[in-house]
Scaffold this active site. Structure first.
Site, PDB file in Angstrom:
ATOM      1  N   LYS A  77       0.858  -1.181   0.000  1.00  0.00           N
ATOM      2  CA  LYS A  77       0.000   0.000   0.000  1.00  0.00           C
ATOM      3  C   LYS A  77       0.896   1.234   0.000  1.00  0.00           C
ATOM      4  CE  LYS A  77      -3.822   2.090   2.632  1.00  0.00           C
ATOM      5  NZ  LYS A  77      -4.686   1.946   3.818  1.00  0.00           N
ATOM      6  N   SER A 152      -9.593   2.033   2.899  1.00  0.00           N
ATOM      7  CA  SER A 152      -8.713   2.770   2.009  1.00  0.00           C
ATOM      8  C   SER A 152      -7.718   1.889   1.267  1.00  0.00           C
ATOM      9  CB  SER A 152      -7.959   3.832   2.807  1.00  0.00           C
ATOM     10  OG  SER A 152      -7.112   3.205   3.770  1.00  0.00           O
ATOM     11  N   SER A 176      -9.730  -0.263   7.193  1.00  0.00           N
ATOM     12  CA  SER A 176      -9.189  -0.246   5.831  1.00  0.00           C
ATOM     13  C   SER A 176      -8.494  -1.502   5.351  1.00  0.00           C
ATOM     14  CB  SER A 176      -8.237   0.926   5.662  1.00  0.00           C
ATOM     15  OG  SER A 176      -8.984   2.092   5.493  1.00  0.00           O
TER      16      SER A 176
HETATM   17  N1  GLN Z   1     -13.069   4.578   6.424  1.00  0.00           N
HETATM   18  C1  GLN Z   1     -12.331   5.010   7.565  1.00  0.00           C
HETATM   19  C2  GLN Z   1     -11.838   6.412   7.357  1.00  0.00           C
HETATM   20  O1  GLN Z   1     -12.103   6.955   6.344  1.00  0.00           O
HETATM   21  C3  GLN Z   1     -11.182   4.067   7.844  1.00  0.00           C
HETATM   22  C4  GLN Z   1     -10.002   4.280   6.986  1.00  0.00           C
HETATM   23  C5  GLN Z   1      -8.824   3.486   7.415  1.00  0.00           C
HETATM   24  O2  GLN Z   1      -8.950   2.503   8.140  1.00  0.00           O
HETATM   25  N2  GLN Z   1      -7.654   3.934   7.005  1.00  0.00           N
HETATM   26  O3  GLN Z   1     -11.230   6.988   8.175  1.00  0.00           O
END
Ligand code: GLN
Length: 486
Positions: A77, A152, A176
């Site tokens: 990532k 994400s 995410s």
């Molecule tokens: N959807 C959550 C956010 O937007 C989690 C994102 C994540 O775990 N990086 O913060």
């Protein structure tokens, strides 16, 4: 071998060790599949770097100095910094940035022998649930290219699902790893907060961020997780002083008598019927395997949304202050003085969602609102963690859906950020408590889209989670199905 891209990490590792295939052959096969960047999954590819690493792996395999995962490809990532590839965190503000060092997780997977295929697309600074917030365009879900892959870590999930990489790293702040794994029909685990080093992981919300592997099976996740975990005390102040484990060694334990807690709050009105049906199906499998389903309650589940969307932006607003055009990446061209340079650089460099979070974060931390929002959220966070400890008195692990629905269509929530926030409801509680959680393919819902089962364990119970997931995967084949396509 033409089907190398369908093989598991485990099988690839053993074929490499016995020299039935070479690391260069494996890397070449994946690079060919990555050509044209299907699904917009990758943000940086450099075949020369990948092939050089593969050659070095072949040399180690030849002279007996190979690591356990020598020559097996992995993609990272884009929030993990890498020396040999650009790192952007999906943001324009870091376009062209190259780190002088590798993140600990990247370095540890290299030490285990893994060959880097490239860097994976993600929501900007890991803020999002659909991968629609990347400055470099959205990632498509390989099961239906009109749908989001989740976020994400959307690039990571799409790459593994489409057979562009046998495994990938992801980061999970509020879901995410688990949610994109669920949306793309693969397996992912977020370990206990502090088990994998955050050094070199570009910070979003430091008290929540955690790295983990994403692969097709729990067994493959176990192999990567063993290499990723372990203390990194000199470089990450929240790293736990705890050795890694051989997670693959404890994958065949019986589930006889295992108590699986079913939180009633995870099965309420908002849960789509097709997701519920798939999750119920997986729970029936567990009963057949000897587990006992125990009704439990996590009464503050709903509060995890406002709590998380106060704490995470608060930390983000502080963490992202370092991107000011002075040391990293983008700097505005025309400016009058230093403050003007900061303003223009950040206005040009950050996308809308990141700006929204910085503003929310600065607001909840500001004088007069700190007590009402931030401090209050921290108190409720503690209560959410206590609710889990209470629940674990009656059960060994907790199961439920990862997300209320299958992957949605592009644009469906585009003008409504809060709709995306609400969809995080089942992943946020474990994140706020710092507990390990994973997503395991549990079947398919409407229009053939994958559904993930979430398993949440108590602190340091990664081995138990992986074992439970593995046993389910021995009884089902959802994780082995691949989307049509490339
Ligand atoms: N959807 C959550 C956010 O937007 C989690 C994102 C994540 O775990 N990086 O913060």
């Amino acid at each position: 071998m033409s089907d190398l891209h369908n093989l598991s990490v485990k099988v690839l590792a053993s074929l490499l060790q016995t020299k039935e295939v070479s690391a260069v052959e494996v890397a070449t096969r994946f690079l060919a599949r990555m050509g044209g960047n299907p699904h917009n999954a990758f943000l940086d590819i450099d075949s020369e770097v990948t092939l050089a690493q593969a050659q070095a792996s072949d040399a180690k395999l030849a002279d007996g100095t190979a690591g356990p995962l020598e020559g097996v490809p992995v993609a990272h990532k884009d929030v993990f910094v890498t020396r040999d590839f650009a790192t952007t965190a999906g943001s324009k503000i870091l376009s062209g940035y190259r780190s002088p060092f590798d993140a600990t997780v990247v370095q540890r997977l290299r030490t285990a022998g893994m060959v880097t295929l490239g860097k994976l697309n993600c929501d900007e600074f890991a803020m999002g649930s659909a991968n629609e917030n990347s400055a470099y365009g959205p990632v498509q879900n390989p099961w239906d290219t009109a749908r989001v892959p989740g976020g994400s870590s959307g690039g990571s999930a799409a790459a593994v699902a489409a057979g562009l990489a046998p495994a990938a790293t992801g980061t999970d702040t509020g879901g995410s790893i688990r949610q994109p794994a669920s949306f793309c029909g693969i397996t992912g685990i977020k370990p206990t907060y502090g088990r994998a080093s955050r050094y070199g992981m570009i910070a979003y919300a430091s008290s929540l961020d955690q790295a983990g592997p994403m692969a097709r099976s729990a067994e493959d996740c176990a192999l990567l997780l063993s290499a990723m975990c372990g203390a990194d005390l000199d470089r990450d102040s929240t790293s736990l002083d705890m050795p890694s484990e051989d997670f693959a060694a404890s994958l065949n334990n019986s589930l006889e008598g295992l108590r699986i807690g079913i939180p009633k709050e995870f099965f309420g009105e908002g849960l789509a019927p097709d997701v519920r049906a798939a999750v119920d199906g997986a729970l029936r499998e567990y009963e057949k395997l000897g587990a006992k389903l125990v009704p439990i309650s996590l009464p503050r589940t709903e509060l995890s949304i406002p709590v998380y969307y106060i704490i995470a932006p608060a930390e983000a607003s502080s963490n992202l202050s370092r991107f000011d055009g002075v040391k990293f990446g983008h700097r505005a061209k025309d400016f009058t003085d230093l403050v003007d340079m900061y303003k223009k650089t950040r206005a040009e460099g950050f996308g809308n969602e990141v700006k929204r979070r910085i503003m929310t974060g600065a607001y909840v931390l500001s004088h007069g609102y700190y007590d009402a929002y931030y401090l209050q959220a921290q108190k409720v966070r503690r209560m959410i963690a206590d609710d889990f400890q209470n629940a674990f008195k009656a059960c060994d692990l907790i199961a439920g859906p990862v997300a209320p629905s299958v992957a949605w269509k592009f644009g469906e929530n585009a003008n409504d950020p809060v709709a995306d926030y609400l969809a995080d409801i089942f992943t946020l509680p474990a994140s706020l408590a710092g507990l390990p959680g994973m997503s395991v393919p549990a079947g398919f819902g409407s229009q053939g889209m994958p559904v993930g089962l979430q398993l949440i364990g108590n602190y340091f119970k990664e081995a138990q989670l992986l074992n439970a997931a593995h046993r389910l995967q021995q009884a089902t084949d959802f994780h082995l199905r691949m989307p049509q396509g490339i």
